[in-house]
Design an enzyme around this catalytic site. Sequence first.
Site, PDB file in Angstrom:
ATOM      1  N   ARG A 245     -17.447  48.985  -2.713  1.00  0.00           N
ATOM      2  CA  ARG A 245     -18.708  49.708  -2.802  1.00  0.00           C
ATOM      3  C   ARG A 245     -18.518  50.906  -3.718  1.00  0.00           C
ATOM      4  O   ARG A 245     -17.453  51.531  -3.732  1.00  0.00           O
ATOM      5  CB  ARG A 245     -19.184  50.173  -1.415  1.00  0.00           C
ATOM      6  CG  ARG A 245     -19.792  49.061  -0.571  1.00  0.00           C
ATOM      7  CD  ARG A 245     -21.102  48.577  -1.176  1.00  0.00           C
ATOM      8  NE  ARG A 245     -21.739  47.516  -0.398  1.00  0.00           N
ATOM      9  CZ  ARG A 245     -21.623  46.219  -0.669  1.00  0.00           C
ATOM     10  NH1 ARG A 245     -20.863  45.829  -1.683  1.00  0.00           N
ATOM     11  NH2 ARG A 245     -22.251  45.324   0.063  1.00  0.00           N
ATOM     12  N   GLU A 274     -25.746  53.084  -8.289  1.00  0.00           N
ATOM     13  CA  GLU A 274     -26.314  51.873  -8.908  1.00  0.00           C
ATOM     14  C   GLU A 274     -27.835  51.917  -8.910  1.00  0.00           C
ATOM     15  O   GLU A 274     -28.439  52.377  -7.956  1.00  0.00           O
ATOM     16  CB  GLU A 274     -25.849  50.640  -8.129  1.00  0.00           C
ATOM     17  CG  GLU A 274     -24.385  50.316  -8.317  1.00  0.00           C
ATOM     18  CD  GLU A 274     -24.019  48.973  -7.688  1.00  0.00           C
ATOM     19  OE1 GLU A 274     -24.909  48.111  -7.519  1.00  0.00           O
ATOM     20  OE2 GLU A 274     -22.843  48.783  -7.380  1.00  0.00           O
ATOM     21  N   HIS A 292     -22.185  44.344 -11.059  1.00  0.00           N
ATOM     22  CA  HIS A 292     -22.186  43.919  -9.648  1.00  0.00           C
ATOM     23  C   HIS A 292     -22.275  42.391  -9.539  1.00  0.00           C
ATOM     24  O   HIS A 292     -23.206  41.834  -8.959  1.00  0.00           O
ATOM     25  CB  HIS A 292     -23.335  44.581  -8.879  1.00  0.00           C
ATOM     26  CG  HIS A 292     -23.071  44.695  -7.405  1.00  0.00           C
ATOM     27  ND1 HIS A 292     -23.500  45.749  -6.653  1.00  0.00           N
ATOM     28  CD2 HIS A 292     -22.406  43.869  -6.541  1.00  0.00           C
ATOM     29  CE1 HIS A 292     -23.136  45.582  -5.381  1.00  0.00           C
ATOM     30  NE2 HIS A 292     -22.460  44.446  -5.302  1.00  0.00           N
TER      31      HIS A 292
END
Length: 326
Positions: A245, A274, A292
């Site tokens: 993460r 993000e 991602h």
Amino acid sequence: MSRNHMTPDRPIVIVTRKIPTAVEQDIAAQFDARFNRTDQPLSVDALKEAMRTADAVMSCVADRITAEIINTPGRRARLLANYGVGFNNIDVAAAKAAGVSVSNTPEVLTEATADLAITLLLMTARRAGEGERHLRGGQWIGWRPTHMMGTMVSGKTLGLVGFGRIARAVTTRAHAGFGMTVIFHDPLVPSGSLGAEPRATLEEVLRESDFVSLHCPALPETRHLMNAQRFGQMKKSGILINTARGDVVDEAALVAALQNGQIAAAGLDVYEREPLVTAELLKMENVVLLPHLGSATLETREAMGRRALENIRLFFSGAPLRDRVV
């Protein structure tokens, strides 16, 4: 939102983002399904409307489901079926307090994410992203002995921060495939397996490793786990890989560590804010940046959708959720 025309007694399920067509068809066959055909993130107001309209919402990791959204006046939704193994995008404490169930999709994305961690490791070690830009930019003048030399992967030491499913899958690939020495630190896993050796502290892992790969969940205690102090404990030749993460890494500290030569390179698939990426990272040749893509295979994304659908089906049949978070 587009609507699948079903009988009125079917529970209404709102899917917040475009998911693989085969899964959308499965959802539409079982529920009164409403899909986001634009594939753009829903606004706060749209998420609130989804909570008022639906019996269940299939959210994704890009949806910030805050306490405000969960406590929307007139809320109808009783289940948030998160499309992803992580659920740090949902205020689970608020959901629990409101009596809203939350599920996720573990296990099915393990192999794909492990593959991507190894992809980033190889790309950073061998300067693959930089090399492709060099060639596409018309700068390559031919082979020469000292051109764009990287570092070996085989036989090096890989340090894992966390030793859950994905880290174990990375261990298999690194140890069996590349003959790497694998070490790890995980407060919840006292002993090693699959060829990985535990270390008592994170600091030991950072000092010993040629590559450090992050596999810990996003929790308050792991926020900025990799900070300026920790980058200073890595080898100057060390390479950081993050498929966990984004907020596990302090991106400002990472930029400084790369600029100051505290570490050699980084390969990132996730980011602190993000979809925003710290501007300095975009300019660095010794950083590989992916959007991602950890679970981004058709097989995996379909499996994630079907896992989320299974939890929705179990919920409305009165059976225990397979992947209950709260």
